[in-house]
Design an enzyme around this catalytic site. Sequence first.
Site, PDB file in Angstrom:
ATOM      1  N   SER A 127      -3.263   8.839 -10.983  1.00 44.53           N
ATOM      2  CA  SER A 127      -2.100   7.943 -10.925  1.00 44.53           C
ATOM      3  C   SER A 127      -0.925   8.568 -11.676  1.00 44.53           C
ATOM      4  O   SER A 127      -0.453   9.640 -11.303  1.00 44.53           O
ATOM      5  CB  SER A 127      -2.484   6.562 -11.465  1.00 44.53           C
ATOM      6  OG  SER A 127      -1.477   5.617 -11.209  1.00 44.53           O
ATOM      7  N   GLU A 145       8.943   0.523   2.461  1.00 44.28           N
ATOM      8  CA  GLU A 145      10.165   0.350   3.234  1.00 44.28           C
ATOM      9  C   GLU A 145      10.853   1.698   3.394  1.00 44.28           C
ATOM     10  O   GLU A 145      10.505   2.672   2.735  1.00 44.28           O
ATOM     11  CB  GLU A 145      11.111  -0.636   2.547  1.00 44.28           C
ATOM     12  CG  GLU A 145      11.559  -0.211   1.154  1.00 44.28           C
ATOM     13  CD  GLU A 145      12.404  -1.284   0.468  1.00 44.28           C
ATOM     14  OE1 GLU A 145      13.507  -0.944   0.008  1.00 44.28           O
ATOM     15  OE2 GLU A 145      11.960  -2.431   0.397  1.00 44.28           O
ATOM     16  N   HIS A 169      -1.332   6.629  -5.112  1.00 44.35           N
ATOM     17  CA  HIS A 169      -1.542   5.316  -4.458  1.00 44.35           C
ATOM     18  C   HIS A 169      -0.797   5.316  -3.120  1.00 44.35           C
ATOM     19  O   HIS A 169      -0.142   4.348  -2.745  1.00 44.35           O
ATOM     20  CB  HIS A 169      -1.025   4.177  -5.333  1.00 44.35           C
ATOM     21  CG  HIS A 169      -1.618   4.110  -6.709  1.00 44.35           C
ATOM     22  ND1 HIS A 169      -2.892   3.631  -6.945  1.00 44.35           N
ATOM     23  CD2 HIS A 169      -1.109   4.452  -7.919  1.00 44.35           C
ATOM     24  CE1 HIS A 169      -3.145   3.687  -8.247  1.00 44.35           C
ATOM     25  NE2 HIS A 169      -2.075   4.189  -8.851  1.00 44.35           N
TER      26      HIS A 169
END
Length: 276
Positions: A127, A145, A169
Amino acid sequence: MAEPGPLIVIGGHEDKEHDRVILKEVARRLKGGKLVIATVASHEPDGYFESYQKAFSGIGVDNLVELYVEERSQSLEGPALEALDGAGGVFFSGGDQLRISSQIGDTPIERRIRELHEAGAVIAGTSAGASVMSETMLVKGASSESYRIGDLHMAPGLGLIRDLIIDQHFAERGRYGRLLGAVAHNPRLLGVGIDEDTAIVVEGRRFRVIGSGAAYVVDGEEATHSNIAEARAERALSMFNVRMHVLSSGDRFDLDARSPTAGKHEEGAAARRDRD
């Protein structure tokens, strides 16, 4: 002279209970040395070390120590630096990548980690700990988006990997747009997005993919158009002739040639259970 150790760059949420494919790869590369769990990225690290202690103990790695600094001054000397003595590997846990770069960047701790890596130690990060490995790291940007010209924050990382910018992720949080935006800022860099429970194992200028998901490589070298420098901050990104490669477990990528190679996928027990 020893070869530099591998880098294991993890997209987050790696399996800690079942096959533990990624953690086993870390364990295999320790060569008998202790593993330092660096929880520096977390503002509240309680529980991080214990969860990795339990996960690694289940695959035979019991010599673990925690490295945490609350203030940058603690990176200059004392117990934090001593935690790295005799380490066979360093594992950066998740949290906030800016905490890693701001608390240990250009300190004796960072220099010692580099020395360990150059001497053959494995350096892993999940991460936030994955993002910080590149020269330039993604810090903030909207997910799920289209990328808006002004909606991206980047900062210098530790620079353990050259010519890459890493996002994590990746599919789970729909980060395609922001990785394209990062590459549009500087097409010299390859953008690498890594799914959860997935990692790239970097050795020299090549990497291979392990884990249950995919790694995505965005290559803007041959892009013929971008509006990144001219458009208003709220406008969506326009970029033509961008290449994307999608690699799953076993596939490999040559960073200098910017070229993927298909590999043999070895399916874990958990994946077989899900299929059945």
